[in-house]
Design a protein around this motif. Structure first.
Motif, short mmCIF file in Angstrom:
data_model
loop_
_atom_site.label_atom_id
_atom_site.label_comp_id
_atom_site.label_asym_id
_atom_site.label_seq_id
_atom_site.Cartn_x
_atom_site.Cartn_y
_atom_site.Cartn_z
N ASN A 3 1.08 -1.26 0.20
CA ASN A 3 -0.68 -0.44 0.36
C ASN A 3 0.61 1.95 -0.44
N GLU A 5 2.66 2.69 2.31
CA GLU A 5 2.77 3.61 2.96
C GLU A 5 3.96 4.02 4.03
N ASP A 38 -4.46 8.90 -1.26
CA ASP A 38 -4.49 7.65 -1.99
C ASP A 38 -6.06 7.19 -1.60
N THR A 40 -5.76 2.95 -0.26
CA THR A 40 -6.07 2.70 1.03
C THR A 40 -6.57 3.50 1.93
N HIS A 47 0.06 7.31 1.44
CA HIS A 47 1.02 7.48 0.43
C HIS A 47 0.47 6.66 -0.98
N TYR A 48 0.63 7.20 -1.45
CA TYR A 48 1.23 5.77 -3.43
C TYR A 48 2.26 6.53 -4.38
N TRP A 127 -9.65 6.84 -8.36
CA TRP A 127 -9.15 5.46 -8.51
C TRP A 127 -10.26 4.70 -9.00
N ASP A 161 -1.35 2.95 -6.58
CA ASP A 161 -1.70 1.91 -5.52
C ASP A 161 -2.23 0.27 -4.65
N ASP A 162 -1.92 -0.05 -3.39
CA ASP A 162 -2.75 -0.78 -3.23
C ASP A 162 -2.62 -2.05 -3.93
#
Length: 169
Positions: A3, A5, A38, A40, A47-48, A127, A161-162
């Motif tokens: 993720n 982070e 982001d 998450t 964060h991404y 997203w 992300d993720d």
């Protein structure tokens, strides 16, 4: 699962590309096309990873980031007709009038690359979820590679992300 982070979770910047994916938050957001949050945490402090077209990159220049080497050996993988299947799930944000491209490859340790996903242009200011099947021999190690290609817009960007790798289809 990554993720972003805390770090890149073992994902590595390619050395033979033109620039890098960078960890970002939206809390330091300037005018532009970065996500407002982001994926998450759904928070500006989350964060991404991000690439931005800018005056430092020419249109068409590439940033690549690769997963750790993945092995299917001695794993309880799903086999369909002799082919081992697994998957990757990820979220992407591609927003801007002159956005470039996002390409996802499956790369063997012999450096053979197969395109799994290829998307160009503005996809909206939100997203989006994408799941891909990673197929191959049970004995063949591989990596997943995300390639972002700079567009013509000086503020346009691509975010990820993720990223989740799975043994399931």
């Amino acid at each position: 699962h990554c993720n972003f982070e805390f770090d890149l979770c073992g994902w590595k910047q390619d050395e033979n590309d033109d620039f890098d994916w960078n960890l970002r938050t939206s809390s330091t957001r300037k005018m532009g096309t970065r996500p407002a949050t982001d994926h998450t945490l759904q928070d500006p402090s989350g964060h991404y990873i991000f690439i931005k077209s800018s005056f430092l990159q020419l249109p068409g220049q590439k940033a690549r980031i690769s997963s750790p080497v993945l092995s299917r050996r001695n794993k309880d993988c799903k086999v369909c007709g002799g082919v081992v299947l697994s998957g990757i799930l990820f979220y992407y944000h591609m927003y801007g009038a002159h956005i470039g491209s996002l390409i996802v490859y499956q790369r063997t340790t012999a450096k053979h690359e197969k395109i799994l996903f290829n998307l160009t242009g503005n996809q909206g200011n939100f997203w989006q979820r994408k799941a891909l099947i990673l197929a191959g021999d049970a004995d063949e190690d591989f990596q997943v590679v995300f390639e972002g290609i700079a567009g013509k817009g000086p503020k346009d960007g691509i975010a990820l992300d993720d990223l989740t790798l799975s043994r399931e289809c």
